[in-house]
Design a protein around this motif. Structure first.
Motif, PDB file in Angstrom:
ATOM      1  N   LYS A  40       0.843  -1.186   0.000  1.00  0.00           N
ATOM      2  CA  LYS A  40       0.000   0.000   0.000  1.00  0.00           C
ATOM      3  C   LYS A  40       0.876   1.233   0.000  1.00  0.00           C
ATOM      4  CE  LYS A  40      -3.683   2.324   2.576  1.00  0.00           C
ATOM      5  NZ  LYS A  40      -4.520   2.309   3.784  1.00  0.00           N
ATOM      6  N   TYR A  41       0.662   2.110  -1.000  1.00  0.00           N
ATOM      7  CA  TYR A  41       1.395   3.367  -1.084  1.00  0.00           C
ATOM      8  C   TYR A  41       0.758   4.398  -0.158  1.00  0.00           C
ATOM      9  CZ  TYR A  41       3.710   1.410  -5.185  1.00  0.00           C
ATOM     10  OH  TYR A  41       4.448   0.628  -6.029  1.00  0.00           O
ATOM     11  N   LYS A  42       1.441   5.510   0.041  1.00  0.00           N
ATOM     12  CA  LYS A  42       0.960   6.519   0.975  1.00  0.00           C
ATOM     13  C   LYS A  42      -0.355   7.143   0.535  1.00  0.00           C
ATOM     14  CE  LYS A  42       5.302   7.866   3.175  1.00  0.00           C
ATOM     15  NZ  LYS A  42       6.240   8.967   3.475  1.00  0.00           N
ATOM     16  N   ASP A  43      -0.609   7.152  -0.793  1.00  0.00           N
ATOM     17  CA  ASP A  43      -1.854   7.751  -1.283  1.00  0.00           C
ATOM     18  C   ASP A  43      -3.023   6.788  -1.229  1.00  0.00           C
ATOM     19  OD1 ASP A  43      -1.137   6.014  -3.248  1.00  0.00           O
ATOM     20  OD2 ASP A  43      -1.433   7.412  -4.916  1.00  0.00           O
ATOM     21  N   GLY A  44      -2.795   5.583  -0.690  1.00  0.00           N
ATOM     22  CA  GLY A  44      -3.863   4.607  -0.571  1.00  0.00           C
ATOM     23  C   GLY A  44      -3.910   3.586  -1.685  1.00  0.00           C
ATOM     24  N   THR A  45      -3.090   3.756  -2.730  1.00  0.00           N
ATOM     25  CA  THR A  45      -3.070   2.814  -3.843  1.00  0.00           C
ATOM     26  C   THR A  45      -2.488   1.475  -3.394  1.00  0.00           C
ATOM     27  OG1 THR A  45      -2.758   4.629  -5.400  1.00  0.00           O
ATOM     28  CG2 THR A  45      -2.240   2.408  -6.189  1.00  0.00           C
ATOM     29  N   GLU A  46      -3.137   0.379  -3.786  1.00  0.00           N
ATOM     30  CA  GLU A  46      -2.669  -0.957  -3.476  1.00  0.00           C
ATOM     31  C   GLU A  46      -2.297  -1.677  -4.755  1.00  0.00           C
ATOM     32  OE1 GLU A  46      -5.369  -3.168  -1.124  1.00  0.00           O
ATOM     33  OE2 GLU A  46      -4.982  -2.041   0.704  1.00  0.00           O
ATOM     34  N   LEU A  47      -1.106  -2.262  -4.781  1.00  0.00           N
ATOM     35  CA  LEU A  47      -0.632  -3.017  -5.933  1.00  0.00           C
ATOM     36  C   LEU A  47       0.025  -4.302  -5.453  1.00  0.00           C
ATOM     37  CD1 LEU A  47       1.009  -0.224  -8.140  1.00  0.00           C
ATOM     38  CD2 LEU A  47      -1.212  -1.280  -8.466  1.00  0.00           C
ATOM     39  N   GLU A  48       0.190  -5.247  -6.367  1.00  0.00           N
ATOM     40  CA  GLU A  48       0.916  -6.472  -6.079  1.00  0.00           C
ATOM     41  C   GLU A  48       2.259  -6.416  -6.793  1.00  0.00           C
ATOM     42  OE1 GLU A  48      -1.782  -9.578  -7.208  1.00  0.00           O
ATOM     43  OE2 GLU A  48      -2.462  -9.837  -5.141  1.00  0.00           O
ATOM     44  N   LEU A  49       3.332  -6.599  -6.047  1.00  0.00           N
ATOM     45  CA  LEU A  49       4.683  -6.470  -6.579  1.00  0.00           C
ATOM     46  C   LEU A  49       5.453  -7.763  -6.372  1.00  0.00           C
ATOM     47  CD1 LEU A  49       5.707  -2.917  -5.275  1.00  0.00           C
ATOM     48  CD2 LEU A  49       4.689  -3.512  -7.479  1.00  0.00           C
ATOM     49  N   LYS A  50       6.407  -7.995  -7.271  1.00  0.00           N
ATOM     50  CA  LYS A  50       7.323  -9.112  -7.093  1.00  0.00           C
ATOM     51  C   LYS A  50       8.354  -8.759  -6.029  1.00  0.00           C
ATOM     52  CE  LYS A  50       6.946 -10.372 -11.979  1.00  0.00           C
ATOM     53  NZ  LYS A  50       7.681 -10.546 -13.249  1.00  0.00           N
ATOM     54  N   GLU A  51       8.997  -9.797  -5.485  1.00  0.00           N
ATOM     55  CA  GLU A  51       9.995  -9.555  -4.445  1.00  0.00           C
ATOM     56  C   GLU A  51      11.181  -8.768  -4.988  1.00  0.00           C
ATOM     57  OE1 GLU A  51      10.721 -12.456  -1.131  1.00  0.00           O
ATOM     58  OE2 GLU A  51      12.598 -12.687  -2.221  1.00  0.00           O
ATOM     59  N   SER A  52      11.477  -8.948  -6.286  1.00  0.00           N
ATOM     60  CA  SER A  52      12.602  -8.226  -6.892  1.00  0.00           C
ATOM     61  C   SER A  52      12.324  -6.740  -7.016  1.00  0.00           C
ATOM     62  CB  SER A  52      12.907  -8.814  -8.270  1.00  0.00           C
ATOM     63  OG  SER A  52      11.776  -8.739  -9.114  1.00  0.00           O
ATOM     64  N   ASP A  53      11.053  -6.338  -6.925  1.00  0.00           N
ATOM     65  CA  ASP A  53      10.705  -4.922  -7.032  1.00  0.00           C
ATOM     66  C   ASP A  53      10.594  -4.258  -5.667  1.00  0.00           C
ATOM     67  OD1 ASP A  53      10.579  -5.051  -9.791  1.00  0.00           O
ATOM     68  OD2 ASP A  53       8.461  -5.630  -9.806  1.00  0.00           O
ATOM     69  N   ILE A  54      10.951  -4.969  -4.605  1.00  0.00           N
ATOM     70  CA  ILE A  54      10.867  -4.428  -3.251  1.00  0.00           C
ATOM     71  C   ILE A  54      12.255  -4.464  -2.614  1.00  0.00           C
ATOM     72  CG2 ILE A  54       9.770  -4.658  -0.991  1.00  0.00           C
ATOM     73  CD1 ILE A  54       7.491  -6.133  -2.322  1.00  0.00           C
ATOM     74  N   ARG A  55      12.613  -3.383  -1.939  1.00  0.00           N
ATOM     75  CA  ARG A  55      13.893  -3.300  -1.233  1.00  0.00           C
ATOM     76  C   ARG A  55      13.653  -2.778   0.169  1.00  0.00           C
ATOM     77  NH1 ARG A  55      17.605  -0.256  -5.837  1.00  0.00           N
ATOM     78  NH2 ARG A  55      17.320  -1.791  -7.517  1.00  0.00           N
ATOM     79  N   SER A  56      14.509  -3.199   1.053  1.00  0.00           N
ATOM     80  CA  SER A  56      14.422  -2.684   2.410  1.00  0.00           C
ATOM     81  C   SER A  56      14.915  -1.245   2.440  1.00  0.00           C
ATOM     82  CB  SER A  56      15.265  -3.544   3.358  1.00  0.00           C
ATOM     83  OG  SER A  56      16.632  -3.498   2.985  1.00  0.00           O
TER      84      SER A  56
END
Length: 608
Positions: A40-56
């Motif tokens: 969930k982004y700060k503006d309320g948008t929800e998306l499904e992402l792959k693990e490769s598109d997420i970083r700590s």
């Protein structure tokens, strides 16, 4: 099965699909099957992402600090080799650093503007189409945009790093590149998102079977009603000769009825209103004169009866009329699909653009097929079939009186005719409300709606009246009063719930609706949590089912056949409810989950 890397509730950096920019997001869930994170982004948008598109966040900040400390030195070294040795080194480094900082800020601004344009375009496309967010659509568009943008962005970084481009040329090409990529990316998103991914009704195999199963069901019900003992044990019913199912005169009368209603539709009476915005922002205009068409039809029927035209001719040739209507709906469906092949992409139906011939033929490929200003789908929704339903009921009433030598129709027949007449008149009186339904905004006009409007509605919905002609049922006045009260309760729930919804959709700020409470959503719309919509999630469906039961009760309990409509209606509404639940969950995200917690029951309170 791979272990998940990020936990629910963890704040991380998520890449926006189709870009190289990362934003702070919160992990809400993880799908063990698809291995996708819902964030969930700060503006309320929800998306499904792959693990490769997420970083700590820690690794993201570490990489950013490394690049900011190492890149300038490399750029300054390379640039010092290419510049004239006569210039002071200190001034050269300061000028290069300042120029590079200004260029970086400008490029970052351009990228953020591009991202805003892309997000606005994608959101507008979904809003106009009435589409929910789709996981498959996001993944597809993400892959396509990443493949298109990544090579060009890598070249840009190399040229920027080693200073191989003059500043004026770099500035000019940067602006041209950004503008071209924005429009190319928007076109790619719209093209990918317009394809139908979630196939209903069993997909290609299911829709192919339904093309044959639906007409067979109609003919089976009508044949069973003609039997002396319409028990389900007497299966199959005796089949009539094939040549007896077709009559050219009956087909001619059917065509005359269709074109008569088309003439009433074209009359310049009634107001003209605009529908909901299409994917290109355009709004179609509709003439609201269905109730006038009903009055004109009643006058025409009255003239026929005055000249002693035998209306029970419909009863005597009922099966032939059903075959004629089915043949006409099939021909209309073929015409609709052929013309849809030349329709622009933005005029195709969100639910009927799968690329599979059988599926698109069944669900409808084109959203609003028109011949000039004549809207074929809107016309068929309320005119030939719905008004024809009332005419068929009247023909059954007259046939009952003639066959049984009655001076007055039976009380059961009067109740069935009265209840269903009220339902049709209500639909025509509130004709404008149909413009916000999924039939108009989402579903294309294909075999499903053509057969449903022209065959299923007039010949299946009149099943109780047709049954009573051959199987008269006597009921007492107290029983009739109880059934009438039941129908009134169902109608009140149905009408008041739909009125609350339609009024709130058109003007949420109306002072008359100040008592209604709602949950705001990221789309700008609200979810009602008071009134009928705070009682169950689909109160209009509850009213429909109660009325359907009241229509069947005058037929008694000797056979289950008159209650087919109730069973069918429950199955239909449960299917629609499941489809609505899926779309609303994708469209409203967490707001829909909050609504479901506030309103736990779907159709039947304390049951379902």
């Amino acid at each position: 099965m791979p272990n998940r890397r990020f936990a629910d509730g963890e704040v991380v950096m998520g890449r926006w699909p189709g870009s190289v920019l990362y934003y702070e997001v919160q992990v809400t869930s993880y799908n063990d099957v698809t291995h996708l994170y819902t964030v969930k982004y700060k503006d309320g948008t929800e998306l499904e992402l792959k693990e490769s598109d997420i970083r700590s966040q820690s690794s993201f900040k570490h990489r950013k600090s490394q690049s900011s400390s190492s890149s300038p030195s490399r750029r300054n070294t390379s640039r010092s080799r290419s510049k004239s040795p006569g210039r002071p080194a200190k001034g050269r480094r300061r000028s290069s650093s300042q120029s590079r900082e200004r260029k970086d800020d400008k490029k970052k601004t351009i990228q953020e503007d591009n991202l805003a344009v892309l997000r606005q375009s994608e959101n507008n496309t979904r809003r106009y189409n009435g589409e929910p967010d789709s996981t498959e659509r996001n993944d597809t568009s993400c892959i396509i945009l990443e493949q298109k943008l990544k090579p060009d962005l890598e070249i840009e970084r190399e040229l920027e790093q080693y200073g191989l481009r003059p500043r004026k040329e770099e500035k000019k090409k940067e602006e041209i590149y950004s503008e071209k990529k924005v429009f190319e990316t928007i076109k790619t998103i719209e093209k990918v998102s317009s394809k139908t991914k979630d196939l209903e009704f069993g997909g290609r195999i299911g829709t192919f079977a339904l093309i044959f199963f639906l007409p067979a069901t109609v003919f089976y019900l009508l044949l069973m009603c003609k039997q002396d003992d319409p028990s389900l044990m007497n299966f199959p019913p005796p089949l009539p000769a094939l040549e007896s199912l077709w009559d050219a005169r009956v087909f001619g009368v059917s065509l005359l009825w269709f074109f008569l209603q088309a003439l009433f539709y074209l009359l310049p009476v009634g107001k003209v209103v605009e529908g909901l915005p299409l994917s290109n922002g355009r709004k179609l205009q509709y003439r609201i004169n269905g109730f006038y068409a009903f009055i004109f039809t009643a006058a025409a029927i009255g003239i026929l009866l005055y000249f002693q035209y035998e209306l029970h001719y419909l009863y005597d040739h009922f099966m032939q009329f059903a075959v004629s209507a089915a043949a006409f709906s099939m021909g209309l469906s073929i015409y609709l699909y052929i013309r849809s092949l030349k329709a622009p992409e933005e005029e195709l139906a969100p639910g009927g653009n799968s690329g599979y011939l059988v599926y698109d033929f069944f669900t409808g490929h084109e959203l609003n097929p028109r011949i000039g200003s004549f809207d074929l789908k809107y016309f068929c929704e309320l005119r030939p079939g719905l008004i024809g339903w009332v005419v068929i009921n009247l023909a059954m009433l007259l046939a009952e009186m003639k066959i049984h030598n009655q001076s007055m129709p039976s009380l059961s027949m009067i109740l069935v005719n009265s209840f269903q007449l009220l339902y049709v008149v209500d639909a025509l009186w509130n004709e404008e409300a149909i413009l916000t339904t999924m039939d108009i905004t989402h579903d294309g006009f294909g075999f499903m709606l053509a057969f449903g409007d022209l065959v299923w509605v007039p010949f299946v919905y009149s099943l109780q009246a047709f049954y009573l002609v051959g199987h008269p049922t006597a009921i007492s006045w107290p029983v009739a009063a109880a059934i009438t009260i039941l129908n009134c309760v169902g109608y009140y729930i149905f009408r008041s719930a739909n009125s609350q919804k339609n009024n709130f959709r058109r003007n949420p700020a109306d002072p008359k609706l100040a008592y209604l409470k709602f949950i705001p959503t990221a789309t700008g719309k609200g979810l009602l949590v008071t009134g009928w919509w705070g009682f169950v999630r689909h109160p209009n469906y509850l009213g429909d089912i109660i009325m359907a039961l009241a229509w069947s009760l005058p037929c008694g309990f000797n056979h289950i056949l008159p209650y087919f409509y109730v069973i069918y209606f429950i199955c239909l509404l449960v299917h629609r409810e499941a489809r609505d639940e899926h779309h609303c969950k994708q469209k409203y995200g967490l707001a829909w989950e909050r609504y479901c917690q506030r309103v736990p029951y779907r159709i039947f309170p304390y049951i379902y």
